[in-house]
Design a protein around this motif. Structure first.
Motif, short mmCIF file in Angstrom:
data_model
loop_
_atom_site.label_atom_id
_atom_site.label_comp_id
_atom_site.label_asym_id
_atom_site.label_seq_id
_atom_site.Cartn_x
_atom_site.Cartn_y
_atom_site.Cartn_z
N HIS A 1 1.00 -0.93 -0.09
CA HIS A 1 0.01 0.05 -0.08
C HIS A 1 0.73 1.08 0.08
O HIS A 1 0.89 2.15 0.85
CB HIS A 1 -0.76 -0.18 1.57
N THR A 2 2.15 1.45 -0.93
CA THR A 2 2.99 3.19 -1.12
C THR A 2 2.60 2.55 -2.42
O THR A 2 2.56 2.09 -3.75
CB THR A 2 4.13 2.15 -0.71
N PRO A 3 3.44 3.88 -3.06
CA PRO A 3 3.20 4.31 -4.80
C PRO A 3 4.58 3.70 -4.38
O PRO A 3 5.40 4.55 -4.67
CB PRO A 3 3.11 5.85 -4.32
N SER A 4 4.45 2.22 -5.16
CA SER A 4 5.86 1.91 -5.74
C SER A 4 6.84 2.34 -6.50
O SER A 4 8.11 2.54 -6.59
CB SER A 4 5.39 0.26 -6.14
N PHE A 5 6.25 2.68 -7.92
CA PHE A 5 6.94 3.14 -8.77
C PHE A 5 7.75 4.03 -8.25
O PHE A 5 8.30 4.32 -8.65
CB PHE A 5 6.02 3.59 -10.02
N SER A 6 6.98 5.14 -8.10
CA SER A 6 7.27 6.55 -7.35
C SER A 6 8.06 6.32 -6.23
O SER A 6 9.25 7.04 -6.48
CB SER A 6 6.03 7.45 -7.44
N THR A 7 8.05 5.26 -5.35
CA THR A 7 9.92 5.06 -4.33
C THR A 7 10.61 4.38 -5.02
O THR A 7 11.69 5.14 -4.97
CB THR A 7 9.07 4.12 -3.30
N ILE A 8 10.61 3.58 -6.31
CA ILE A 8 11.67 3.20 -6.95
C ILE A 8 12.62 4.23 -7.81
O ILE A 8 13.46 4.65 -7.66
CB ILE A 8 11.06 2.19 -7.70
N ILE A 9 11.40 4.98 -8.67
CA ILE A 9 12.23 6.20 -9.37
C ILE A 9 12.95 7.15 -8.52
O ILE A 9 13.91 8.16 -8.56
CB ILE A 9 11.42 6.99 -10.20
N THR A 10 12.47 7.78 -6.73
CA THR A 10 12.74 8.20 -5.94
C THR A 10 14.25 8.15 -5.50
O THR A 10 15.02 8.83 -5.59
CB THR A 10 12.18 8.51 -4.97
N GLY A 11 13.96 6.97 -5.48
CA GLY A 11 15.30 5.62 -4.86
C GLY A 11 16.75 6.00 -6.12
O GLY A 11 17.72 6.62 -5.29
N ILE A 12 16.49 5.87 -7.23
CA ILE A 12 17.56 5.86 -8.06
C ILE A 12 18.11 7.66 -8.27
O ILE A 12 19.52 7.75 -8.07
CB ILE A 12 16.89 5.17 -9.12
N VAL A 13 17.01 8.15 -8.33
CA VAL A 13 16.93 9.85 -8.32
C VAL A 13 18.13 10.20 -7.17
O VAL A 13 18.69 11.67 -7.56
CB VAL A 13 15.81 10.64 -8.74
N VAL A 14 18.25 10.09 -6.58
CA VAL A 14 18.22 10.17 -4.81
C VAL A 14 20.09 9.23 -4.88
O VAL A 14 21.46 9.43 -4.79
CB VAL A 14 17.78 10.42 -3.87
N ALA A 15 19.46 8.00 -5.39
CA ALA A 15 21.13 7.03 -4.61
C ALA A 15 22.44 7.53 -6.06
O ALA A 15 23.66 7.88 -5.79
CB ALA A 15 20.88 5.89 -5.25
N VAL A 16 22.01 7.66 -7.15
CA VAL A 16 23.01 7.52 -8.44
C VAL A 16 23.15 8.63 -8.29
O VAL A 16 25.09 9.30 -8.43
CB VAL A 16 22.57 7.57 -9.30
N PRO A 17 23.38 10.21 -8.20
CA PRO A 17 24.04 11.28 -7.56
C PRO A 17 24.83 10.95 -6.41
O PRO A 17 25.64 12.10 -6.25
CB PRO A 17 23.09 12.64 -8.42
#
Length: 565
Positions: free
Chosen positions: A397-413
């Motif tokens: 019950h979480t915004p799964s796709f948005s959470t994954i995208i958020t992780g990527i745009v924070v982790a890589v930089p």
């Protein structure tokens, strides 16, 4: 078409969406949030969001630029944030939903500005979390050192900082200026010299920053949320550590370190704007809890103001202790609180601070990593982003796709980006949000005060604004005249824009008798924006241009409001 881009989402429509279960933080299909938060809880949540990477990290860079006089900047920034907090409170009183500046802008400015502020908030949250991750990495490495676990320096630093430190070391050594070689320069140069690589290319990356983002993103993905009790406990831990630092550090202050108080003048103090303002980012996050407040119209404003006052007092005291314990010239480090105690030989205290910072910054990262996917989700539900961004995981019950995208745009930089760059970008993004919120209040229709609800005090700016403008011109006349001197005049464009905005707003204040508080909030926030470096403005404008391209190619024709027309 021109009218469509400014279509507004009415307050009635926003409230109807909440009743249907479509708010900015939940997708509950009619199940509403529990109203459990009171003034104490909101105040502690504000402190939880504010006391993080700023106090444990960026305060060092600000003190390095401004010296002991950085305390003045903390007060100036607190006043600026206070104006913005009152404007947030006015919106929260009228639109008591789990919203944000995005929701407020949709109701006051219309869809295009709402998109801009939403896109801006995505940058603010993402870049802010990158800064928090970098700060966490610094303290985590220091924590491991306490157990005699050494992580190679080239695995704890970004490429640009290491390269820059390598060059600075060579230049200062060649010039015989060995006294100007700071510990930060030594660490960066060591990373460059010991890193493996191929020719001139070095394998340098901040691995701990990557790992903490991955862990936090996983926790957010499976639905882990901080409860009220856990948040409050975390705040008490943070405050306790800060107070201990202040008390112990007081006995190691050398008053001579406070002289001169403004070693680089007022201009040097203002160079720390991004770092100091970054230390205040988060108090506005309280506005997203409106649906969970027992009395949001009354308690939200109090929570914001109380948390700002408490944090300002702590920040001023911390800044005085840091600059009193060691010379401000040594504070350009990623872990200033731990650093100063190492310099005076209190190694155990330094490790305790590192442990606390690891917990404190991780909690801030968790709070904002929870928030960012919900902004993606909100914009998606309004049709401005593809529907997949509002996809809810059937099990967690979480915004799964948005959470994954958020992780990527924070982790890589976080692997490669410099801390100063990300704090500048976060600060300009947040200040821009504050400018729009203050401006949005000026566009709201007048309402009579309602007992039990916050009402922004109306002070007629018709005569006060012109007086303040004239006083400002007199006080800063030398700075104004210097704008037309020297080279690279284009880099002074933000100041020209600030002067123009101030003049126009003063005229409107006289003609339309605008409310003074949002006028002061708008001008002061834009002034702090103008103090940020030119490169940050360019990066920020590039981000906005990318956002506008996305809006006009997708959001405009897919808007949920467009379907209603």
């Amino acid at each position: 078409m021109p009218n469509n881009i400014f279509r507004k989402k009415s307050i009635d429509r926003i409230m109807a969406d909440v009743e249907s279960g479509f708010s900015d933080s939940e997708h509950s299909g009619g199940v509403h949030l529990t109203k459990a938060l009171k003034v104490k809880d909101l105040t502690l949540m504000g402190i939880a969001a504010v006391v993080g990477a700023g106090i444990f990290s960026t305060i060092g860079e600000a003190a390095f630029n401004g010296g002991p006089g950085v305390t003045i900047l903390f007060v100036i920034t607190a006043i600026t944030c206070g104006f913005s907090a009152l404007c947030y409170a006015e919106f929260a009183s009228r639109i008591p939903v789990a919203g944000s500046a995005y929701t407020y802008a949709y109701a006051s400015f219309g869809e295009l500005i709402a998109w801009i502020i939403g896109w801006d908030l995505l940058m603010e949250y993402a870049i802010g979390n990158i800064a928090v991750a970098i700060s966490w990495s610094t303290y985590f490495v220091n924590f491991l050192e306490g157990f005699h676990i050494h992580v190679p320096t080239y695995l704890t630093l970004d490429y640009f900082s290491a390269f820059k430190a390598h060059e600075q070391l060579q230049q200062l050594t060649a010039a015989g200026k060995l006294g100007e070689i700071t510990d930060g320069i030594k660490a960066g140069a060591l990373a460059w010299s010991t890193a493996p690589g191929f020719g001139n290319f070095k394998l340098i990356a901040n691995i701990p920053a990557l790992l903490i983002v991955v862990i936090i993103t996983w926790l957010v993905y499976i639905g882990i949320r901080e409860t009220k009790r856990a948040t409050n406990a975390m705040v008490f831990l943070k405050i306790a550590i800060v107070i201990v630092v202040i008390i112990i550090g007081f006995f190691y202050i050398t008053p001579a370190n406070w002289h001169p108080f403004l070693p680089n003048g007022f201009g040097g103090v203002m160079k720390g704007v991004s770092g100091v303002f970054f230390a205040y980012i988060g108090f506005d996050a309280i506005s997203t809890t409106a649906e969970e407040c027992e009395n949001p119209q009354r308690d939200l404003p109090r929570g914001m103001i109380y948390s700002l006052i408490i944090c300002t007092v702590l920040y001023v005291l911390i800044a005085l202790v840091l600059t009193g314990m060691v010379s401000y010239k040594q504070l350009q480090v990623g872990d200033p609180l731990a650093f100063v105690f190492l310099k005076v030989g209190l190694n155990k205290i330094s490790y305790v601070i590192s442990i606390s910072a690891v917990i404190a910054t991780a909690s801030v990262l968790l709070i904002f990593q929870l928030g960012q996917p919900r902004i993606w989700m909100s914009m998606s539900r309004d049709g401005l982003l593809p529907k997949i961004f509002s996809k809810i995981h059937p099990k967690y019950h979480t915004p799964s796709f948005s959470t994954i995208i958020t992780g990527i745009v924070v982790a890589v930089p976080a692997l490669f980006v410099n801390l100063t760059i990300v704090t500048d970008l976060t600060s300009i993004g947040t200040l821009f949000a504050f400018v729009l919120v203050c401006g949005g209040v000026l566009l709201l229709p007048k309402q009579d005060a309602v007992p039990g609800r916050f009402k922004l005090p109306y002070i007629n700016s018709r005569f006060i604004a012109p007086v303040l403008f004239i006083v400002g011109v007199i006080v800063f006349r030398s700075q104004f005249s210097s704008l037309f001197e020297g080279e690279n005049l284009h880099q002074k464009f933000p100041y020209f824009l600030f002067i123009l905005l101030s003049a126009v707003l003063t005229v409107f204040a006289v003609i339309r008798q605008l409310s003074l508080i949002p006028v002061l909030g708008l001008i002061s926030c834009f002034y702090l924006m103008a103090e940020l470096n030119y490169d940050s403005w360019i990066r920020f404008l590039v981000w906005l241009v990318v956002g506008l391209v996305l809006y006009f190619t997708y959001g405009l024709k897919n808007s949920a409001l467009a379907a209603k027309e």
